[in-house]
Design an enzyme around this catalytic site. Structure first.
Site, PDB file in Angstrom:
ATOM      1  N   HIS A  13      -6.388  -6.494   8.431  1.00 42.14           N
ATOM      2  CA  HIS A  13      -6.367  -5.190   7.690  1.00 42.14           C
ATOM      3  C   HIS A  13      -5.969  -5.311   6.131  1.00 42.14           C
ATOM      4  O   HIS A  13      -4.109  -4.961   5.940  1.00 42.14           O
ATOM      5  CB  HIS A  13      -5.755  -3.642   8.613  1.00 42.14           C
ATOM      6  CG  HIS A  13      -5.450  -2.605   7.839  1.00 42.14           C
ATOM      7  ND1 HIS A  13      -5.107  -1.666   8.819  1.00 42.14           N
ATOM      8  CD2 HIS A  13      -4.900  -2.238   6.598  1.00 42.14           C
ATOM      9  CE1 HIS A  13      -4.822  -0.598   8.096  1.00 42.14           C
ATOM     10  NE2 HIS A  13      -5.536  -0.551   6.911  1.00 42.14           N
ATOM     11  N   HIS A  15      -5.969  -4.255   1.978  1.00 38.11           N
ATOM     12  CA  HIS A  15      -6.316  -3.389   1.301  1.00 38.11           C
ATOM     13  C   HIS A  15      -7.091  -4.193  -0.147  1.00 38.11           C
ATOM     14  O   HIS A  15      -6.215  -4.974  -0.777  1.00 38.11           O
ATOM     15  CB  HIS A  15      -6.061  -1.494   0.420  1.00 38.11           C
ATOM     16  CG  HIS A  15      -5.587  -1.328   1.454  1.00 38.11           C
ATOM     17  ND1 HIS A  15      -6.726   0.043   1.984  1.00 38.11           N
ATOM     18  CD2 HIS A  15      -5.069  -1.204   2.388  1.00 38.11           C
ATOM     19  CE1 HIS A  15      -6.364   0.591   2.821  1.00 38.11           C
ATOM     20  NE2 HIS A  15      -4.849  -0.060   3.542  1.00 38.11           N
ATOM     21  N   LYS A  95     -13.810   2.228  10.494  1.00 40.62           N
ATOM     22  CA  LYS A  95     -12.853   2.430  10.298  1.00 40.62           C
ATOM     23  C   LYS A  95     -12.805   4.041   9.764  1.00 40.62           C
ATOM     24  O   LYS A  95     -13.363   4.938   8.918  1.00 40.62           O
ATOM     25  CB  LYS A  95     -11.981   1.880   8.802  1.00 40.62           C
ATOM     26  CG  LYS A  95     -10.624   2.667   8.547  1.00 40.62           C
ATOM     27  CD  LYS A  95      -9.826   2.090   9.945  1.00 40.62           C
ATOM     28  CE  LYS A  95      -7.995   2.517   9.255  1.00 40.62           C
ATOM     29  NZ  LYS A  95      -7.814   2.270   7.531  1.00 40.62           N
ATOM     30  N   HIS A 166      -2.171  -0.237  11.969  1.00 41.63           N
ATOM     31  CA  HIS A 166      -0.527  -0.194  11.758  1.00 41.63           C
ATOM     32  C   HIS A 166       0.168   0.592  12.974  1.00 41.63           C
ATOM     33  O   HIS A 166       0.493   1.777  11.740  1.00 41.63           O
ATOM     34  CB  HIS A 166      -0.653   0.288  10.337  1.00 41.63           C
ATOM     35  CG  HIS A 166      -1.378   1.151  10.354  1.00 41.63           C
ATOM     36  ND1 HIS A 166      -1.416   2.754  10.278  1.00 41.63           N
ATOM     37  CD2 HIS A 166      -2.687   1.188   8.589  1.00 41.63           C
ATOM     38  CE1 HIS A 166      -2.994   2.699   9.669  1.00 41.63           C
ATOM     39  NE2 HIS A 166      -2.953   2.449   8.780  1.00 41.63           N
TER      40      HIS A 166
HETATM   41  O1  DOR Z   1       0.100   3.082   2.886  1.00 37.64           O
HETATM   42  C1  DOR Z   1      -0.890   3.602   2.963  1.00 37.64           C
HETATM   43  N1  DOR Z   1      -1.263   2.833   1.906  1.00 37.64           N
HETATM   44  N2  DOR Z   1      -0.886   3.914   3.816  1.00 37.64           N
HETATM   45  C2  DOR Z   1      -2.897   4.032   3.746  1.00 37.64           C
HETATM   46  O2  DOR Z   1      -2.629   4.135   4.736  1.00 37.64           O
HETATM   47  C3  DOR Z   1      -3.683   3.439   2.827  1.00 37.64           C
HETATM   48  C4  DOR Z   1      -2.945   2.051   2.111  1.00 37.64           C
HETATM   49  C5  DOR Z   1      -4.230   2.846   0.880  1.00 37.64           C
HETATM   50  O3  DOR Z   1      -4.936   2.999   0.782  1.00 37.64           O
HETATM   51  O4  DOR Z   1      -2.822   2.388  -0.948  1.00 37.64           O
HETATM   52 ZN    ZN Z   2      -5.020   1.119   4.661  1.00 35.64          ZN
END
Ligand code: DOR
Ligand code: ZN
Length: 337
Positions: A13, A15, A95, A166
Site C-alpha cells: 500500500h 502513495h 481500491k 491499513h
Molecule cells: O493518511 C492518509 N493519507 N490516509 C489515506 O487514506 C490517504 C493518504 C493520502 O493519500 O495522503
Molecule cells: Zn493509503
C-alpha cells in the site's frame, strides 16, 4: 553484528503521487523494495485503463534503474464488465474509497449497496478488492463502525478477496481471523504509535494520518499479529508524502511519509521483540501467497548498525518530512542485490 537478508520486500500500500513529488519519492521506495501496490487517488483518480498505463509509465520513468515493480490499483467506480475484463491483467486489484473519507477520495463510493453488481463481477473475475474501511462517524470509531460492512461483503461475496487496508484496531484483527476471504495490510506507524503520539502532547502533524492512530491495546493487537507474521496480514506502508506546506499548517493533510526508513525501522521493531525470523513473511511471503505474486528477485541486507534519518527529503522543488526525521535508527540497509 546482527543482520538479516530479506528477499524481495513488498509494500502492499503505497502513495507515489505524481509529477515532481513522484520524481522525488519513487526512487526512495524502488531502491529497497522489489514492488509496491500503487494507490490510485490522484486528481483525477486512476479509474480507466488509459490513465493506468500512463501513470505506470510515469512511475517507471521516475523509479530510475532500480529493480522494482509497480503493481497498479484502479480507483473503484461503477465499472462495466467489459472495462473490468480489459483491465484485469494490467492491475493487481481495485481500491474502494468511501466518498470523502480521506485525501482525494471525493470521487469515491457514496453507498456500498448501490455498487454490489461490481463486487459480483469482481468476484467472478477474481479481481481483488482493496478497501479504505472508515465510516463518516466519530474519528476514533470510524474503522470499528465499518467492520460490519467488511463482514457483510465477506459473507455475501465469499470468493471475493477483500483487503482491509491499513487496519488500526484490535477489532479489525479479530475480524480478519474470522473470514477466509478477508486479509489486511498494516502500516509501520500503526505498529509503533498511538493517538498520544499524534495529539497527546504537542501536536505532531507528521504523524497525522487516516485512519488516525488508536489506543495502546489496538497497537498491541496489531503488533502481535505482525510479529507473529499472521498469514492474513501484509506490510503496507501507506507512505503518503505531502509537501511541508500542507503538513505544517492549519488544515494539515493526512499522511505519514515512511517509505525510506520502513525497512530499517521494521528490522528494529522485529529485533526488539526477538522476532526477526518472521519479518520475511510479514514483508513479502504473506503478500506473495495472498495475491499470487512472483516478485522480482531482490536481496536486501539489513545490519544492526546505526543510520541517520534525514530531517527532510528535498528535490524537484519538493520538501517532505519523514517519520523519525533527524533521528538515528539502530538498523541500516547495508546491501541491495
Ligand atoms: O493518511 C492518509 N493519507 N490516509 C489515506 O487514506 C490517504 C493518504 C493520502 O493519500 O495522503
Ligand atoms: Zn493509503
Amino acid at each position: 553484528m546482527k543482520e538479516i537478508t530479506i528477499q524481495s520486500p513488498l509494500d502492499m500500500h503505497l502513495h507515489l503521487r505524481d509529477e515532481e513529488m513522484l520524481k522525488l519519492v519513487a526512487p526512495l521506495t524502488a531502491e529497497t523494495f522489489a514492488g509496491a501496490v500503487i494507490m490510485p487517488n490522484l486528481v483525477p483518480p486512476v479509474d480507466n485503463l488509459d490513465s493506468l498505463h500512463a501513470y505506470k509509465e510515469r512511475i517507471t520513468a521516475a523509479q530510475g534503474e532500480h529493480k522494482f515493480t509497480p503493481y497498479m490499483a484502479m480507483f473503484f467506480r461503477d465499472y462495466t464488465e467489459a472495462e473490468l475484463a480489459a483491465a484485469k491483467e494490467h492491475m493487481i486489484g481495485i481500491k474502494l474509497y468511501p466518498a470523502g473519507a480521506t485525501t482525494n477520495s471525493e470521487a469515491g463510493v457514496k453507498a456500498i449497496d448501490a455498487v454490489e453488481p461490481v463486487f459480483k463481477m469482481m468476484e467472478e473475475m477474481e479481481i481483488p478488492l482493496m478497501v479504505h474501511g472508515e465510516t463518516h462517524g466519530f474519528v476514533m470509531d470510524r474503522e470499528k463502525e465499518f467492520l460490519a460492512s467488511y463482514e457483510y461483503l465477506a459473507k455475501k461475496f465469499p470468493k471475493l478477496q477483500i483487503t482491509m487496508e491499513h487496519i488500526t484496531t484490535a477489532d479489525a484483527v479479530d475480524l480478519m481471523g474470522r473470514y477466509e476471504n478477508l486479509r489486511a495490510t498494516v502500516t509501520l506507524q500503526h505498529l509503533i504509535i498511538t493517538l498520544d503520539d499524534v495529539a497527546g502532547g504537542l501536536l505532531n502533524p507528521h504523524l497525522f494520518c487516516k485512519p488516525i492512530a488508536k489506543r495502546p491495546e489496538d497497537r498491541e493487537a496489531l503488533l502481535q499479529a505482525a510479529l507473529a507474521a499472521n498469514p492474513s496480514l501484509m506490510f503496507g506502508s501507506d507512505s503518503a508524502p505531502h509537501p511541508l506546506s500542507k503538513k505544517e499548517c492549519c488544515g494539515c493533510a493526512a499522511g505519514v511519509f515512511t517509505a525510506p526508513l520502513a525497512l530499517p525501522r521494521l528490522a528494529q521493531l522485529f529485533d526488539d521483540h526477538g522476532k526477526l525470523d518472521n519479518l520475511q513473511n510479514f514483508i513479502s511471503g504473506n503478500a506473495q501467497r495472498l495475491y499470487g505474486l512472483t516478485p522480482l528477485e531482490k536481496k536486501v541486507t539489513l545490519k544492526k548498525t546505526p543510520s541517520q534519518v534525514p530531517a527532510a527529503y528535498e528535490g524537484f522543488g519538493q520538501h517532505v518530512v519523514p517519520m523519525h526525521a533527524g533521528e538515528e535508527l539502530p538498523w541500516s540497509v547495508t546491501e541491495i542485490n
